[in-house]
Write a protein that holds these residues in place. Structure first.
Motif, short mmCIF file in Angstrom:
data_model
loop_
_atom_site.label_atom_id
_atom_site.label_comp_id
_atom_site.label_asym_id
_atom_site.label_seq_id
_atom_site.Cartn_x
_atom_site.Cartn_y
_atom_site.Cartn_z
N ARG A 195 0.82 -1.21 0.00
CA ARG A 195 0.00 0.00 0.00
C ARG A 195 0.86 1.26 0.00
NH1 ARG A 195 -4.01 1.35 -1.63
NH2 ARG A 195 -5.22 2.26 0.07
N VAL A 196 2.05 1.19 0.60
CA VAL A 196 2.97 2.32 0.58
C VAL A 196 4.07 2.03 -0.42
CG1 VAL A 196 4.51 3.78 1.95
CG2 VAL A 196 2.47 2.80 3.01
N HIS A 197 4.10 2.79 -1.49
CA HIS A 197 5.06 2.53 -2.56
C HIS A 197 6.43 3.10 -2.17
CE1 HIS A 197 6.94 2.70 -6.56
NE2 HIS A 197 6.10 1.72 -6.86
N PRO A 198 7.53 2.38 -2.49
CA PRO A 198 8.87 2.88 -2.15
C PRO A 198 9.15 4.26 -2.72
CG PRO A 198 8.97 0.57 -2.80
CD PRO A 198 7.57 1.03 -3.07
N GLY A 199 8.56 4.55 -3.88
CA GLY A 199 8.78 5.86 -4.49
C GLY A 199 8.19 6.99 -3.68
N THR A 200 7.25 6.67 -2.80
CA THR A 200 6.63 7.71 -1.97
C THR A 200 7.66 8.33 -1.03
OG1 THR A 200 4.50 6.57 -2.03
CG2 THR A 200 4.83 8.20 -0.29
N LEU A 201 8.44 7.46 -0.36
CA LEU A 201 9.47 7.96 0.55
C LEU A 201 10.54 8.74 -0.21
CD1 LEU A 201 10.04 5.04 3.08
CD2 LEU A 201 8.80 7.17 3.43
N GLU A 202 10.91 8.26 -1.39
CA GLU A 202 11.92 8.95 -2.18
C GLU A 202 11.43 10.34 -2.58
OE1 GLU A 202 12.90 6.48 -5.46
OE2 GLU A 202 13.65 4.82 -4.23
N GLY A 203 10.14 10.44 -2.90
CA GLY A 203 9.59 11.73 -3.30
C GLY A 203 9.52 12.72 -2.16
N LEU A 204 9.27 12.21 -0.94
CA LEU A 204 9.17 13.09 0.23
C LEU A 204 10.52 13.41 0.83
CD1 LEU A 204 6.08 11.47 1.99
CD2 LEU A 204 6.14 13.63 0.73
N GLY A 205 11.50 12.58 0.56
CA GLY A 205 12.85 12.86 1.04
C GLY A 205 13.28 12.05 2.24
N ALA A 206 12.36 11.72 3.16
CA ALA A 206 12.74 10.98 4.36
C ALA A 206 11.48 10.49 5.07
CB ALA A 206 13.56 11.86 5.30
N LEU A 207 11.70 9.50 5.94
CA LEU A 207 10.58 8.96 6.72
C LEU A 207 10.00 10.04 7.64
CD1 LEU A 207 8.95 6.39 7.51
CD2 LEU A 207 10.68 5.97 9.26
N ALA A 208 10.85 10.95 8.11
CA ALA A 208 10.38 12.01 9.00
C ALA A 208 9.32 12.88 8.34
CB ALA A 208 11.56 12.89 9.45
N ALA A 209 9.37 12.98 7.02
CA ALA A 209 8.36 13.78 6.32
C ALA A 209 6.97 13.18 6.49
CB ALA A 209 8.71 13.89 4.85
N LEU A 210 6.88 11.85 6.51
CA LEU A 210 5.59 11.20 6.75
C LEU A 210 5.11 11.48 8.17
CD1 LEU A 210 5.91 7.65 5.10
CD2 LEU A 210 4.59 9.59 4.28
N GLY A 211 6.05 11.46 9.12
CA GLY A 211 5.69 11.67 10.52
C GLY A 211 5.14 13.05 10.79
N ARG A 212 5.41 14.02 9.92
CA ARG A 212 4.91 15.37 10.11
C ARG A 212 3.49 15.56 9.58
NH1 ARG A 212 10.46 16.87 8.98
NH2 ARG A 212 10.06 16.87 6.75
N MET A 213 2.97 14.57 8.86
CA MET A 213 1.69 14.73 8.19
C MET A 213 0.51 14.31 9.06
SD MET A 213 2.45 13.41 4.32
CE MET A 213 3.73 14.16 3.30
N ALA A 214 -0.59 15.04 8.92
CA ALA A 214 -1.85 14.66 9.55
C ALA A 214 -2.48 13.53 8.73
CB ALA A 214 -2.78 15.87 9.60
N PRO A 215 -3.45 12.80 9.30
CA PRO A 215 -4.08 11.70 8.56
C PRO A 215 -4.62 12.11 7.19
CG PRO A 215 -4.70 11.58 10.86
CD PRO A 215 -3.92 12.86 10.70
#
Length: 245
Positions: free
Chosen positions: A47-67
């Protein structure tokens, strides 16, 4: 170790994408990849594509997001995005609570270093209260407001109520500036004055007010000579008030 034979089921709504098995699987989560952990939290492989993390730059970018932002950027269902946001929030709380068990606050730098883990990844403002004992040890922490100090419906009464509930002998206010600017705003200055005066009345003094910004930068009211408030030194306060007005 006995291996449990997992029975995988197919979710027709996802075009036959295999969902994680209901049976308990032997998995060393400490050695699992980031993508595996994300899939376990979301509850569906792929469900989470590897390219998603590459596009955001880091896992921390996901942690900053609201649902809602996770659902949109990562293309998750609302319930999946909520589970992922909850996992990030649990991680932040574990780091905060683990630090509180052994933390003694002596300087503004130590306050900023600790709260950077909690407030650093956020894209909105939060105001926290750090309750201290007579030796500077951390008795507890509590979030007082979210979404910005100027727009929040709270005041010195709310701050002091939480300080007393945590059994504080003194307390520190901490909030973040997602913009990366450490300069206190007009609302920051007024809040500090009101909180300081309230603490003096109840004999639970405000020790400092620390603003955490991007990177390792921070602002301390005490280090800047703005605390204690009394006696008020116009040479110190007026320049800040003029710039913030």
């Amino acid at each position: 170790m006995r291996t449990v034979q997992a029975k995988w089921k197919t979710d027709k709504r996802q075009g036959g994408t295999p969902a994680f098995p209901r049976a308990k699987m032997p998995l060393d989560v400490a050695r699992a990849s980031i993508m595996t952990l994300l899939a376990l939290v979301v509850g569906r492989a792929g469900r989470v594509h590897p390219g998603t993390l590459e596009g955001l730059g880091a896992l921390a970018a996901l942690g900053r997001m609201a649902p809602a932002a996770l659902a949109r950027r990562v293309q998750l269902r609302k319930d999946e995005a909520t589970r992922l946001a909850a996992a990030f929030e649990l991680g932040r709380r574990v780091m905060r609570d683990a630090g509180a068990e052994r933390y003694v606050v002596h300087t503004s730098r130590s306050v900023a270093r600790w709260f950077r883990m909690v407030l650093g990844p956020l894209v909105h403002e939060e105001l926290w209260l750090l309750a201290l004992d007579v030796r500077g040890g951390v008795r507890g922490t509590r979030c007082i407001a979210r979404g910005g100090i100027s727009g929040a419906s709270f005041g010195p009464v709310d701050i002091m109520r939480n300080a007393l509930e945590l059994g504080a002998s003194s307390f520190v206010l901490v909030h973040n500036h997602p913009s990366g600017q450490t300069e206190p705003s007009f609302d920051d200055l007024i809040l500090t004055i009101l909180a300081y005066n309230a603490g003096e009345v109840l004999r639970v003094p405000l020790s400092d007010h620390v603003i955490v910004a991007g990177g390792r930068s921070y602002f301390s009211f005490r280090d800047s000579g703005l605390l204690p408030v009394e006696p008020v030194d116009p040479k110190l306060w007026i320049p800040y008030l003029r710039r913030a007005a």
